[in-house]
Write an enzyme that holds these catalytic residues in place. Structure first.
Site, PDB file in Angstrom:
ATOM      1  N   GLU A 424       0.843  -1.194   0.000  1.00 27.61           N
ATOM      2  CA  GLU A 424       0.000   0.000   0.000  1.00 27.61           C
ATOM      3  C   GLU A 424       0.884   1.253   0.000  1.00 27.61           C
ATOM      4  OE1 GLU A 424      -2.218   0.190   3.587  1.00 27.61           O
ATOM      5  OE2 GLU A 424      -2.979   2.209   3.213  1.00 27.61           O
ATOM      6  N   ASP A 497      -1.089  -1.268   5.668  1.00 26.99           N
ATOM      7  CA  ASP A 497      -0.981  -0.692   7.004  1.00 26.99           C
ATOM      8  C   ASP A 497      -2.011  -1.305   7.939  1.00 26.99           C
ATOM      9  OD1 ASP A 497       1.014   0.934   6.183  1.00 26.99           O
ATOM     10  OD2 ASP A 497      -0.278   2.686   5.817  1.00 26.99           O
ATOM     11  N   ASP A 501      -7.657   2.403   6.541  1.00 29.97           N
ATOM     12  CA  ASP A 501      -7.425   2.414   5.098  1.00 29.97           C
ATOM     13  C   ASP A 501      -6.787   1.104   4.631  1.00 29.97           C
ATOM     14  OD1 ASP A 501      -8.499   4.838   4.820  1.00 29.97           O
ATOM     15  OD2 ASP A 501      -6.606   5.945   4.455  1.00 29.97           O
TER      16      ASP A 501
END
Ligand code: 0RA
Length: 603
Positions: A424, A497, A501
């Site tokens: 990401e 993470d 998100d």
């Protein structure tokens, strides 16, 4: 033939011919019944049943009983006219014996007795006789009960064994263990065929007895084909009830169709010609499909939707149908001889279905609306999926496609040793690229933008450039084109993470894999990396914790004084070495292998 044989009288000569005929069947049984495994074995039962059904089709029989006996034989009994026993002029012996010992290829007795000739592939009951250790036939006719026994096709005398006021035929036979691999009958198989015949012949009652366990079933479906369709749709949500039903004859062919839509996506069409299941389809199916598509599009035009054009697949989404045609001289083609070949049937079915279904739609506009709305939605979805596929195909054009620019590939070319990290964000991607072992670890950074399409339909997700990079990097295509042989990495590791998100992106990726690359998950190739949440430092000692509990334990272990704890909010906060040590080094990392259930939950 020897000289003596050649000079024998015509009756004996006929007899020799007959035996040679039956001998031929015993030499090459598969030519007549397809195989000598359990399929061929059950074929014998179906053949005799079909003879009784012919009597029903001729209007003389409404009851058929099948019994599986304890001695390994099966009997089929009907209340038809009874096989004629009078002396056959040409053969000079009872017609019964002629029927039992002569091959009738194609149309039985050149169509003089039966208008519609059934019989599985029309091979006739003589084949059953030839392949039985013994066969006994009992005929009730003209007030008498006649009986004759055969052994491996050879007839014993025709006897009168009693009197009766009934009519009918009972054939009992024991399959020859010298011919068949197994001679044990399966009630389930016979039951399935019997049910099917009961749906197709709504005026006949069937009884199935199994003396081996005392089971007893009765099949009678006065509802005929519509009941059949309801049976196939049982447990499903249907768009209309009752099923649409039409039946009409033309040029000596009788066409009957029942159809009903459910809210699913499968197409389920059963086709029959003279009660024989035409698994490979054929001209009746082609005619039906063409009529259905035509009627649907014509109806749309009539209600002012000229701009919508439905494909056959659109119109058949969620369709359950049974098509039955009866015709004088069926031609069966294809690998397993279960494809109807008569070319005239296509046009006949097409014109009957077009006309009758057209009327039905006019008279039942609500049902027509339901069906066509579903077809329109199917059409839109198909169009969107096609465009998306084209897009990915173009960019991908499978083999020769350039790899995405953002991909930092590894040197290892053997997929079983190569890994792909899907990371990401660009900054974490940078760390991963520097920290990895470039020999076998590839890194593909995905930008957060992917999140914007989270709520979008999947077709839209496929257009997303990040997803397209992913498809190209993996190399194995999607959906129907998916080919695990082309997969470039044996481990596909999602590294996001540990925040909201990150979890969104993970969910989205899993959903994507689940919908478009399910075999990848099934093969156990998809993993989720577990980066640490905390770094604990005391002097030269540096340790990582993957949860709050682990952190507490570590702090307790090291002692609180002089300790520093860093909380990682994102992968980007780790330097390349730390990322390698904690999350990418195969000897230390913790990964979670994704199961299909996980992905289904994400979906
Ligand atoms: C030939 C002619 C007729 C009936 C049958 C065969 C016949 C065959 C089977 C096989 C099983 N059950 C059957 N029932 C009848 C017509 C006889 C007549 O015209 O009376």
């Amino acid at each position: 033939m020897t000289k003596e044989n050649a000079s024998m009288d015509s009756y004996t000569a006929d007899k020799i011919q007959v035996l040679e005929g039956l001998e031929g069947i015993r030499k090459r049984p598969s030519m007549y019944i397809g195989s000598t495994d359990y399929h061929g074995l059950h074929h014998l039962v179906y053949e005799v049943m079909d003879n009784s059904i012919d009597e029903a089709l001729a209007g003389y029989c409404d009851y058929i009983r099948i019994t599986i006996h304890r001695d390994g034989s099966v009997s089929i009994e009907d209340n038809g006219r009874g096989i004629p026993v009078d002396i056959h002029k040409r053969f000079g012996k009872p017609a019964l014996e002629v029927i039992m010992t002569t091959l009738h290829s194609g149309g039985k007795f050149s169509g003089d007795v039966y208008k519609v000739s059934g019989g599985l592939h029309g091979v006739g009951v003589a084949v059953v006789n030839a392949l039985s250790e013994w066969l006994e036939v009992e005929v009730r006719r003209d007030g008498k009960i006649y009986r004759q026994r055969y052994e491996r096709g050879r007839p014993g005398p025709l006897e009168i064994v009693g009197e009766t006021s009934q009519r009918g035929t009972k054939v009992r036979f024991k399959p020859d263990p010298l011919i068949f691999e197994s001679v044990e009958f399966n009630r389930e198989m016979i039951s399935k065929r019997t049910r099917e015949l009961a749906f197709l012949n709504s005026n006949v009652t069937f009884e199935l007895l199994d003396e081996r366990n005392g089971s007893h079933e009765i099949f009678r479906y006065e509802g005929g084909l519509p009941s059949f369709v309801e049976h196939l749709n049982r447990g499903k949500r249907v768009l209309h009830s009752p099923p649409i039903h039409l039946k009409k004859g033309k040029n000596g062919v009788v066409v009957e169709v029942a159809l009903q839509y459910n809210d699913g996506y499968n197409e389920n069409i059963y086709t029959y010609a003279n009660n024989i299941s035409t698994i490979e389809g054929g001209t009746h199916l082609v005619g039906f499909k063409s009529a259905l598509t035509k009627v649907a599009n014509e109806y749309l035009k009539k209600v002012g939707k000229e701009n919508v054009r439905l494909s056959g697949e659109d119109v058949r989404e969620g369709l359950t149908a049974v098509i039955s045609v009866m015709l004088p001289d069926p031609q069966f083609e294809g690998q397993t001889k279960t494809k109807l070949g008569n070319s005239e049937v296509k046009g006949i079915v097409e014109s009957i279905v077009s006309e009758e279904l057209g009327y039905y739609f006019e008279e039942n506009p609500k049902v027509a609306e339901e069906i066509l709305t579903k077809a329109e939605i199917a059409s839109r979805a198909r169009e969107a999926a096609r465009k998306a596929r084209e897009l990915t195909r173009k960019k991908n054009s499978l083999d020769g496609a350039p790899l995405p620019g953002k991909l930092a590939d590894c040197t290892e070319k053997n997929p079983s040793r190569a890994e792909l990290y899907i990371v990401e964000g660009d900054s974490a991607g940078g760390s991963a690229k520097q920290g990895r072992d470039r020999q076998f670890q590839a890194v593909l950074p995905l930008r957060g933008k992917i999140l914007n399409v989270e709520k979008a339909r999947l077709e839209k997700i496929l257009k997303n450039s990040e997803i397209q990079s992913l498809i190209t990097a993996l190399g194995c295509g999607i959906g129907e084109d998916f080919d695990i042989e082309k997969l470039r990495y044996g481990k596909v590791i999602i590294m996001t993470d540990a925040d909201v998100d990150g979890s969104h992106i993970r969910t989205l990726l899993l959903t994507f894999f689940y919908r478009y690359m399910r075999p990848l998950i099934e093969a156990g190739c998809v993993y989720i990396a577990q980066p640490p949440l905390f770094r604990v430092k005391k002097g030269k000692i540096e340790r990582y914790a993957f949860s709050e509990e682990e952190l507490d334990r570590l702090v307790g272990e090291l002692g609180e004084s002089g300790i520093s704890v860093q909380r990682y909010k994102g992968l980007g906060e780790m330097n390349p070495e730390q990322l390698w040590e904690t999350t990418m080094n195969p000897r230390k990392r913790v990964m979670y292998r994704v199961t299909v259930e996980d992905a289904a939950i994400a979906d």
